[in-house]
Design a protein around this motif. Sequence first.
Motif, mmCIF file in Angstrom:
data_model
loop_
_atom_site.group_PDB
_atom_site.id
_atom_site.type_symbol
_atom_site.label_atom_id
_atom_site.label_comp_id
_atom_site.label_asym_id
_atom_site.label_seq_id
_atom_site.Cartn_x
_atom_site.Cartn_y
_atom_site.Cartn_z
ATOM 1 N N GLY A 1 0.829 -1.207 0.000
ATOM 2 C CA GLY A 1 0.000 0.000 0.000
ATOM 3 C C GLY A 1 0.857 1.248 0.000
ATOM 4 N N ASP A 2 0.357 2.295 0.674
ATOM 5 C CA ASP A 2 1.159 3.520 0.785
ATOM 6 C C ASP A 2 1.893 3.595 2.116
ATOM 7 O OD1 ASP A 2 -0.865 4.075 2.567
ATOM 8 O OD2 ASP A 2 -1.602 5.856 1.536
ATOM 9 N N GLY A 3 1.798 2.520 2.903
ATOM 10 C CA GLY A 3 2.530 2.446 4.164
ATOM 11 C C GLY A 3 1.903 3.198 5.309
ATOM 12 N N THR A 4 0.702 3.747 5.121
ATOM 13 C CA THR A 4 0.103 4.570 6.176
ATOM 14 C C THR A 4 -0.939 3.823 7.004
ATOM 15 O OG1 THR A 4 -1.581 5.451 4.670
ATOM 16 C CG2 THR A 4 0.481 6.682 4.863
ATOM 17 N N SER A 5 -1.268 2.581 6.630
ATOM 18 C CA SER A 5 -2.227 1.833 7.439
ATOM 19 C C SER A 5 -1.598 1.491 8.789
ATOM 20 C CB SER A 5 -2.664 0.551 6.717
ATOM 21 O OG SER A 5 -1.567 -0.283 6.431
ATOM 22 N N LEU A 6 -2.423 1.488 9.824
ATOM 23 C CA LEU A 6 -1.954 1.273 11.195
ATOM 24 C C LEU A 6 -1.888 -0.215 11.523
ATOM 25 C CD1 LEU A 6 -3.976 4.045 13.062
ATOM 26 C CD2 LEU A 6 -1.543 4.104 12.448
ATOM 27 N N TRP A 7 -0.886 -0.570 12.298
ATOM 28 C CA TRP A 7 -0.723 -1.966 12.692
ATOM 29 C C TRP A 7 -0.257 -2.029 14.137
ATOM 30 C CZ3 TRP A 7 -2.954 -5.903 10.953
ATOM 31 C CH2 TRP A 7 -2.508 -7.203 11.237
ATOM 32 N N THR A 8 -0.546 -3.163 14.772
ATOM 33 C CA THR A 8 -0.159 -3.387 16.163
ATOM 34 C C THR A 8 0.706 -4.629 16.264
ATOM 35 O OG1 THR A 8 -2.153 -2.349 17.068
ATOM 36 C CG2 THR A 8 -1.014 -3.919 18.479
ATOM 37 N N MET A 9 1.842 -4.480 16.917
ATOM 38 C CA MET A 9 2.715 -5.617 17.215
ATOM 39 C C MET A 9 2.924 -5.685 18.717
ATOM 40 S SD MET A 9 5.569 -5.179 14.245
ATOM 41 C CE MET A 9 5.160 -5.303 12.496
ATOM 42 N N THR A 10 2.941 -6.896 19.250
ATOM 43 C CA THR A 10 3.050 -7.098 20.690
ATOM 44 C C THR A 10 4.239 -7.992 20.996
ATOM 45 O OG1 THR A 10 0.632 -6.983 20.826
ATOM 46 C CG2 THR A 10 1.816 -7.830 22.758
ATOM 47 N N HIS A 11 5.094 -7.542 21.894
ATOM 48 C CA HIS A 11 6.242 -8.367 22.274
ATOM 49 C C HIS A 11 5.755 -9.559 23.092
ATOM 50 C CE1 HIS A 11 10.115 -9.633 23.835
ATOM 51 N NE2 HIS A 11 10.694 -8.826 22.951
ATOM 52 N N ALA A 12 6.414 -10.704 22.894
ATOM 53 C CA ALA A 12 5.996 -11.936 23.563
ATOM 54 C C ALA A 12 6.033 -11.814 25.088
ATOM 55 C CB ALA A 12 6.873 -13.103 23.103
ATOM 56 N N ARG A 13 6.919 -10.983 25.618
ATOM 57 C CA ARG A 13 6.960 -10.823 27.083
ATOM 58 C C ARG A 13 5.695 -10.132 27.579
ATOM 59 N NH1 ARG A 13 12.467 -9.299 26.159
ATOM 60 N NH2 ARG A 13 12.037 -7.113 26.664
ATOM 61 N N ASP A 14 5.197 -9.171 26.819
ATOM 62 C CA ASP A 14 3.941 -8.521 27.192
ATOM 63 C C ASP A 14 2.765 -9.478 27.027
ATOM 64 O OD1 ASP A 14 4.790 -5.992 28.019
ATOM 65 O OD2 ASP A 14 4.876 -5.223 25.983
ATOM 66 N N PHE A 15 2.778 -10.249 25.942
ATOM 67 C CA PHE A 15 1.708 -11.224 25.741
ATOM 68 C C PHE A 15 1.675 -12.213 26.905
ATOM 69 C CE2 PHE A 15 -0.070 -15.211 24.315
ATOM 70 C CZ PHE A 15 -1.218 -14.814 23.646
ATOM 71 N N ALA A 16 2.838 -12.664 27.332
ATOM 72 C CA ALA A 16 2.915 -13.627 28.437
ATOM 73 C C ALA A 16 2.325 -13.043 29.714
ATOM 74 C CB ALA A 16 4.364 -14.048 28.665
ATOM 75 N N ARG A 17 2.538 -11.762 29.914
ATOM 76 C CA ARG A 17 2.014 -11.111 31.119
ATOM 77 C C ARG A 17 0.481 -11.189 31.140
ATOM 78 N NH1 ARG A 17 4.355 -6.817 30.244
ATOM 79 N NH2 ARG A 17 6.252 -7.306 31.380
#
Length: 339
Positions: free
Chosen positions: A186-202
């Motif tokens: 795309g144009d690179g402006t769409s929003l995305w969320t990434m979560t670190h595994a340490r936060d997911f584990a919490r």
Amino acid sequence: MKILLIGGTGTISMEISRRLSAEGHELFLLNRGNRDCGLKNVKCIAANIHDEKEVAQKLEGLSFDCAADFIAYTQEDLARDFSLFNGRVKQFIFISSASAYQKPPVNHIITESTPMVNPFWEYSRNKAESERFLMQKFRDEGFPVTIVRPSHTYDALKVPLAIHGKNGSFQVLKRMLEGKPVIIHGDGTSLWTMTHARDFARGFCGLVGNPKAIGQAVQIMSEESMCWNQIYEVIADALGVKLNAVHISSDFLCRVDYLNLNLAGTLWGDKAWSVQFDTSKLRSLVPGFKAEISMASGIAETVRNVAAHKELQKPDEEFDLWCDRVIDFYSGMMNSFPF
């Protein structure tokens, strides 16, 4: 608590194993034993989960406060798990996927009540079907299920990206280091969320043994979002190079996917859309939960770790050539347009 993890050494589950072990739980890992978890106070059960007879024999006489399956993908997998664990566990956790939510999204804010309709990705449809099977077992037979929906979760071993080859994302980093252009959909402006595994584990560990989570579907991820242009800039900065980005439409990329990278699923079925996740349900079940690792710092940490360890650097010449051909063709097409 007495806890069984099926898998337990993957991108998501390794940090959970570490956390549960550190908390002093009696932890069992059921897997083929191909990867050493490095945790001394963990009991390993060597078995192939797809061999129900073998697993039943290995689990004979055992019961658990909680069992979680990190490698179940289809309703058939869950039917096997139901047969193995019904009456044997006080809680069963299924790892589903936020990719199963409706695509294209009607609202960019995603909650657990967002419809699960994804026509672009079979993986996501299988996860949704598995959820429906388990919830039916909960309603009809009292099977104590909790459904967890992660989104894009990563650890220190793999740089999270939207487009990469079958050997992982290192080849994209290699292209950056060599000054070659990299593809952003795309144009690179769409929003995305990434979560670190340490936060997911919490968040995950707060649901383990939590009676309020029985019969519930809960999404676990950060509420922070970044656009793809920012994500790629973070990676380039961590490598100490200037980003040379080429923006190409998702539709075009899906049409030229002759390497069978399943871009129709991973882009149209997931990463091409702007989404933000509401984690209020998780925070009500796990008071005090908050993702502590920012996307920028976490991604940069992973990039530096991969750059420092040769064993994590898997070249992918086939994908590299695909990138060159796609970029050359797309650029030539754009430059030859008669205007």
